[in-house]
Every structure is written in structure tokens, then in C-alpha cells.
Design a protein around this motif. Sequence first.
Motif, PDB file in Angstrom:
ATOM      1  N   VAL A  39     -26.476 -62.556 -27.706  1.00  0.00           N
ATOM      2  CA  VAL A  39     -27.720 -62.482 -28.259  1.00  0.00           C
ATOM      3  C   VAL A  39     -27.204 -62.813 -29.718  1.00  0.00           C
ATOM      4  CG1 VAL A  39     -27.638 -60.112 -28.912  1.00  0.00           C
ATOM      5  CG2 VAL A  39     -29.742 -61.490 -28.968  1.00  0.00           C
ATOM      6  N   SER A  40     -27.932 -63.720 -30.620  1.00  0.00           N
ATOM      7  CA  SER A  40     -27.947 -63.700 -32.137  1.00  0.00           C
ATOM      8  C   SER A  40     -29.255 -63.628 -32.596  1.00  0.00           C
ATOM      9  CB  SER A  40     -27.515 -65.438 -31.888  1.00  0.00           C
ATOM     10  OG  SER A  40     -27.085 -65.858 -33.317  1.00  0.00           O
ATOM     11  N   TYR A  41     -28.850 -63.266 -33.958  1.00  0.00           N
ATOM     12  CA  TYR A  41     -30.312 -63.098 -34.937  1.00  0.00           C
ATOM     13  C   TYR A  41     -29.920 -63.826 -36.234  1.00  0.00           C
ATOM     14  CZ  TYR A  41     -33.521 -60.539 -37.401  1.00  0.00           C
ATOM     15  OH  TYR A  41     -34.924 -60.486 -38.368  1.00  0.00           O
ATOM     16  N   ARG A  42     -30.731 -64.381 -36.894  1.00  0.00           N
ATOM     17  CA  ARG A  42     -30.643 -65.202 -38.165  1.00  0.00           C
ATOM     18  C   ARG A  42     -31.613 -64.206 -39.165  1.00  0.00           C
ATOM     19  NH1 ARG A  42     -29.544 -71.009 -39.108  1.00  0.00           N
ATOM     20  NH2 ARG A  42     -30.023 -71.199 -41.168  1.00  0.00           N
ATOM     21  N   PHE A  43     -30.831 -63.581 -40.126  1.00  0.00           N
ATOM     22  CA  PHE A  43     -31.483 -62.639 -41.034  1.00  0.00           C
ATOM     23  C   PHE A  43     -32.317 -63.605 -42.008  1.00  0.00           C
ATOM     24  CE2 PHE A  43     -28.152 -59.895 -39.547  1.00  0.00           C
ATOM     25  CZ  PHE A  43     -28.792 -58.636 -39.447  1.00  0.00           C
ATOM     26  N   ASN A  44     -31.591 -64.779 -42.349  1.00  0.00           N
ATOM     27  CA  ASN A  44     -32.342 -65.651 -43.400  1.00  0.00           C
ATOM     28  C   ASN A  44     -31.602 -66.893 -43.201  1.00  0.00           C
ATOM     29  OD1 ASN A  44     -29.860 -65.388 -44.961  1.00  0.00           O
ATOM     30  ND2 ASN A  44     -30.855 -63.375 -45.599  1.00  0.00           N
ATOM     31  N   GLU A  45     -32.027 -67.723 -44.114  1.00  0.00           N
ATOM     32  CA  GLU A  45     -31.194 -69.187 -44.175  1.00  0.00           C
ATOM     33  C   GLU A  45     -29.741 -69.188 -44.354  1.00  0.00           C
ATOM     34  OE1 GLU A  45     -32.625 -72.103 -43.536  1.00  0.00           O
ATOM     35  OE2 GLU A  45     -34.345 -71.091 -43.228  1.00  0.00           O
ATOM     36  N   GLN A  46     -29.131 -68.031 -44.806  1.00  0.00           N
ATOM     37  CA  GLN A  46     -27.509 -67.875 -45.041  1.00  0.00           C
ATOM     38  C   GLN A  46     -27.163 -66.951 -43.813  1.00  0.00           C
ATOM     39  OE1 GLN A  46     -29.996 -67.233 -47.863  1.00  0.00           O
ATOM     40  NE2 GLN A  46     -29.765 -69.386 -48.384  1.00  0.00           N
ATOM     41  N   LEU A  47     -27.483 -65.871 -43.445  1.00  0.00           N
ATOM     42  CA  LEU A  47     -26.719 -64.982 -42.798  1.00  0.00           C
ATOM     43  C   LEU A  47     -27.104 -64.796 -41.360  1.00  0.00           C
ATOM     44  CD1 LEU A  47     -24.482 -62.630 -42.746  1.00  0.00           C
ATOM     45  CD2 LEU A  47     -26.289 -61.214 -43.328  1.00  0.00           C
ATOM     46  N   SER A  48     -26.449 -64.981 -40.563  1.00  0.00           N
ATOM     47  CA  SER A  48     -26.463 -64.877 -39.011  1.00  0.00           C
ATOM     48  C   SER A  48     -25.458 -63.948 -38.248  1.00  0.00           C
ATOM     49  CB  SER A  48     -26.542 -66.235 -38.318  1.00  0.00           C
ATOM     50  OG  SER A  48     -27.639 -67.191 -38.672  1.00  0.00           O
ATOM     51  N   ILE A  49     -25.885 -63.426 -37.067  1.00  0.00           N
ATOM     52  CA  ILE A  49     -24.820 -62.478 -36.560  1.00  0.00           C
ATOM     53  C   ILE A  49     -24.954 -62.943 -35.059  1.00  0.00           C
ATOM     54  CG2 ILE A  49     -24.889 -60.545 -38.270  1.00  0.00           C
ATOM     55  CD1 ILE A  49     -26.652 -58.800 -36.538  1.00  0.00           C
ATOM     56  N   GLY A  50     -24.106 -62.405 -34.072  1.00  0.00           N
ATOM     57  CA  GLY A  50     -23.996 -62.453 -32.790  1.00  0.00           C
ATOM     58  C   GLY A  50     -23.276 -61.565 -32.216  1.00  0.00           C
ATOM     59  N   PHE A  51     -23.644 -61.236 -30.836  1.00  0.00           N
ATOM     60  CA  PHE A  51     -22.891 -60.082 -30.224  1.00  0.00           C
ATOM     61  C   PHE A  51     -23.123 -60.296 -28.653  1.00  0.00           C
ATOM     62  CE2 PHE A  51     -22.863 -56.222 -27.577  1.00  0.00           C
ATOM     63  CZ  PHE A  51     -21.507 -55.863 -27.782  1.00  0.00           C
ATOM     64  N   GLY A  52     -21.777 -60.341 -28.044  1.00  0.00           N
ATOM     65  CA  GLY A  52     -22.002 -60.602 -26.564  1.00  0.00           C
ATOM     66  C   GLY A  52     -20.916 -59.873 -25.849  1.00  0.00           C
ATOM     67  N   PRO A  53     -21.331 -58.723 -24.868  1.00  0.00           N
ATOM     68  CA  PRO A  53     -20.531 -58.158 -23.993  1.00  0.00           C
ATOM     69  C   PRO A  53     -19.537 -58.886 -22.881  1.00  0.00           C
ATOM     70  CG  PRO A  53     -22.599 -57.583 -23.230  1.00  0.00           C
ATOM     71  CD  PRO A  53     -22.583 -58.382 -24.585  1.00  0.00           C
ATOM     72  N   THR A  54     -18.405 -58.708 -22.836  1.00  0.00           N
ATOM     73  CA  THR A  54     -17.647 -59.743 -21.781  1.00  0.00           C
ATOM     74  C   THR A  54     -17.472 -58.843 -20.396  1.00  0.00           C
ATOM     75  OG1 THR A  54     -15.625 -59.325 -22.731  1.00  0.00           O
ATOM     76  CG2 THR A  54     -16.890 -60.957 -23.704  1.00  0.00           C
ATOM     77  N   ILE A  55     -17.609 -59.546 -19.448  1.00  0.00           N
ATOM     78  CA  ILE A  55     -17.206 -59.107 -18.270  1.00  0.00           C
ATOM     79  C   ILE A  55     -15.926 -59.969 -17.704  1.00  0.00           C
ATOM     80  CG2 ILE A  55     -17.990 -58.548 -15.689  1.00  0.00           C
ATOM     81  CD1 ILE A  55     -20.709 -58.591 -16.717  1.00  0.00           C
ATOM     82  N   ASN A  56     -15.038 -59.323 -17.517  1.00  0.00           N
ATOM     83  CA  ASN A  56     -13.657 -60.033 -17.355  1.00  0.00           C
ATOM     84  C   ASN A  56     -12.843 -59.770 -16.042  1.00  0.00           C
ATOM     85  OD1 ASN A  56     -13.245 -60.957 -20.367  1.00  0.00           O
ATOM     86  ND2 ASN A  56     -13.693 -58.773 -20.428  1.00  0.00           N
ATOM     87  N   ARG A  57     -12.587 -60.901 -15.159  1.00  0.00           N
ATOM     88  CA  ARG A  57     -11.930 -60.487 -13.896  1.00  0.00           C
ATOM     89  C   ARG A  57     -10.520 -61.358 -14.257  1.00  0.00           C
ATOM     90  NH1 ARG A  57     -11.773 -58.120  -9.049  1.00  0.00           N
ATOM     91  NH2 ARG A  57     -10.678 -59.409  -7.460  1.00  0.00           N
ATOM     92  N   ILE A  58      -9.627 -60.295 -13.858  1.00  0.00           N
ATOM     93  CA  ILE A  58      -8.204 -61.074 -13.830  1.00  0.00           C
ATOM     94  C   ILE A  58      -7.573 -60.869 -12.592  1.00  0.00           C
ATOM     95  CG2 ILE A  58      -7.317 -58.626 -14.586  1.00  0.00           C
ATOM     96  CD1 ILE A  58      -5.030 -60.004 -16.121  1.00  0.00           C
ATOM     97  N   ASP A  59      -7.031 -62.076 -12.101  1.00  0.00           N
ATOM     98  CA  ASP A  59      -6.245 -62.193 -10.829  1.00  0.00           C
ATOM     99  C   ASP A  59      -4.741 -62.622 -11.037  1.00  0.00           C
ATOM    100  OD1 ASP A  59      -8.175 -61.802  -8.386  1.00  0.00           O
ATOM    101  OD2 ASP A  59      -9.157 -62.955  -9.844  1.00  0.00           O
ATOM    102  N   GLY A  60      -3.780 -62.157 -10.434  1.00  0.00           N
ATOM    103  CA  GLY A  60      -2.490 -62.529 -10.398  1.00  0.00           C
ATOM    104  C   GLY A  60      -1.629 -62.417  -9.285  1.00  0.00           C
ATOM    105  N   GLN A  61      -0.758 -63.259  -9.363  1.00  0.00           N
ATOM    106  CA  GLN A  61       0.312 -63.400  -8.265  1.00  0.00           C
ATOM    107  C   GLN A  61       1.527 -64.058  -8.855  1.00  0.00           C
ATOM    108  OE1 GLN A  61      -1.027 -65.293  -4.502  1.00  0.00           O
ATOM    109  NE2 GLN A  61       1.009 -66.489  -4.620  1.00  0.00           N
TER     110      GLN A  61
END
Length: 430
Positions: free
Chosen positions: A157-179
Motif C-alpha cells: 500500500v502507498s499513500y501520498r501526503f502531498n505533491e512532495q511526500l509519499s510513503i509505501g509499505f509492504g509485508p513480504t511472504i518469502n519461500r526459500i528452497d535449497g539443494q
Amino acid sequence: MKTIGLKTALAMTVGALTGQALAAGYALNEQSISGMGTSYAGRSSAADDASTLFGNPAGMARLKREEASFGIAALHAKTDISDTSSPSYVSGSNDGDMVPFTAVPMGYYVKPLDEKWAIGVGVYVPFGMITDYESGFEGRYFGNYSEVRVITLQPTVSYRFNEQLSIGFGPTINRIDGQLESASLSRFTPGSNDGQVKVKGNDTALGFNLGVLYEFTPHTRAGLTYHSKVEYRLKGDTRLSGPAFDQLASAGIPAPGKYKASLDLDSPESLDFSITHELNDQWTLYAGATWTRWSRFEALVIENKGIPAQLQPTLAPIVEEQHWHDTWAYALGAAYKLSPQWTLRSGLAFDQSPTNNVDRSPRVPSGDRTAVSLGLAWNPSDDVTLDFAYSYLWEEDIKVNRSRNNASQTYSAKYENSAHGFGAGLTYRF
């Protein structure tokens, strides 16, 4: 049997740590084809398409229309190995090209809800590698096959406060496989009748990405993105087979078989800063720097369970020292708009290696690297953009010197690494 334990300790992650990815350690840069064209110089400030969801989630608020971006990057690596040395009882080849042609996919979707809010979702590969030495590789006792990949799903999700400042955040779901697969030295006939060690492990863990974008003017903006560490606890199996382990079984040690294994691993956090400046209607300039906390990777510690009592003294928790250090990567790039339909891109990057001269191994034959990139964007209409990119990477020559069991097993060599990267992507605006 100490060799067996060491192979087990390495199996879950050291195989991931090759120098052939187009980023330091086992990180990958290939999450954006448009960014690839500028060597990712403006990764956290460009916000050119939906791939900003990874580069800087705050950039989603700049996108005016709903859009989806898909791409694939292909990697072709080459390694020259020379000046090799090993014990007299070990023979083998050093063809060097241990990384097969590999493809890295990515996909993003972003939807502006209004002038301030935007949501999106992305799927990409932040870490991964594969190495496949020839079966008779001289350094096979230190590893001959490794494959590790991380696939990430990121709702954002991202939010723009005004013409100058924006923020964004995203949780990550990470799958690792190894051999990992490697040879194990026979106690009775060293250099022949090798054993085989094959380990598989996987885990799913959570992290997050956080970004800030500030627009000083309509033509100049700066971005800062934080990619969190991810704490994995890989669980899997270690399988021991082959003549060397059969010989141990004949001697009364039930070595052949399948055992449970686990390993704690933290992928590093990173901080990316970049500036984008639109010089005029034709030229756009980019500059960026990325700090990665590789110093978290000090050692590997493996836990083995369910093994026979005779093997417990040698397969107890085993520590393999690594002592990686934090790294910086720097990049400069430019884009030139030939016409409303065509844009050319180019970039230059320098990336430090986290490895050190003492602990570097055939699984991590990595030195400081330099990369140059070219990119081309075609807009046949306002709704469609096709991106193409090419990168060439080369590393400083490095030496590998490995030994174990009081130097009864050794391998040393000189490595010269390079890689070609090719990318193609499609962005469609609804």
C-alpha cells in the motif's frame, strides 16, 4: 566423518553464496527490466512503472493509471579456473562454467484508488543461484552442485501526503528452497569411490519493505527504501550414499541413509538510496547507493537429528566460519528520450563482495565487481511499454584456498568470473 558433518553444515546455505548473481553475495538485482537498463541507479526514486513496488513502494502513489508489469531476466555466467592445487591423491577437471543458463521471472500489479492511495501486489526473486560443476571437478569435496532460490509475494500500500511526500509499505511472504550435492572422500581409497551428500531444505518466513519518496521539484526526486532481514529456519533432510559410505557401513558404521537437518539463516537487510533528476525533456539522470548488512553471516551452524549413536560425536552442531562484511554498491545511469515512442538507457555500477580472502570457497568464488548496462524502451501506444535490457558484469580475479581435517584435504585455485544478463518486460496500463 568430520567431512560428512561439514557437508551437512554447508548444505542448506553455502550453496547459495556464489559470485555469479548480478549482485553481491547471493542477492539478485533482477526485479525490474526498466531498472536493469540503468544498472539500477534510480531503483528507489525512478518510479517509472509497477516494478517500483519492489524498488520503492512509495513510488506507487506517483502512478496515474492501473497497470501491470511482467518481465524475465536471463543470466549467462562464465568462470575461468586456473592455478589449481590439491593433494596428489585427488584428480579431476576444472572446466569452470558451473552456472547454467538461468531465468529470473517477476510480475507486479498496481491500482491507484484515488489521488492519494494506491495498492498493489508483486511476485519476484530477491535471492537465488545455481551452480553445477562437472562430476569430476577437482574441488568436488568442497561442493559440486548447489541450488537455492527465494520467491517473494508482496502485497503493498502507498499513500501520498502531498505533491512532495509519499510513503509505501509492504509485508513480504518469502519461500526459500535449497539443494546441495557434493562428494565425500573415502577413508579407505582416497580420491576414488567417493560418497555422495545430497541435502534439501526449505522454509517460509515473513519480512517487509518500507519506502519514502520526496519530490523536491516536479523534475527532481529522491527515494529511500528499507528491505528488512528475513529470519529462516530451514528444515530438510541429509542423504548419504555411494561407495565411501557403503565402506563405512561394512566397517560397522551405519552411515548411509537419510537424516533430519535444520539450520537458522537470516537474509540481510538493505538500505537503498537514489536520486532521479529530469534534466530536460530528453535527458533523465540517476544516481544510487545500496548498503547491505552481510555481516550477519558470520558462521553456519547445523543441527542434525535422528542419526545413529556412532555418528553423533562427529555430527553434533558444527560451525563453519564465514565472517562476511557489510557492503556498499554504487550506480550511475541516464535515460535519453529519442521520441515519444523510444527511450535509451545506460548505467554503470560497482558492487563490493562480502567475502574475505581467508574464508572464500569454491561455493563463493566472489570478488568486487563492475557492471555496465544498456536498455531500450518502446511505447507503441500510451497503454503499452516494452522494455529490453542487457548487462555485462566482471569481477576482480580472486584466489580460493580451502582446507580441512588438519589440511589433509585442500583445494586452491584462481577464479575469473563474468556474466551476461538479458531482460525483457511488458507494462500494460488499463
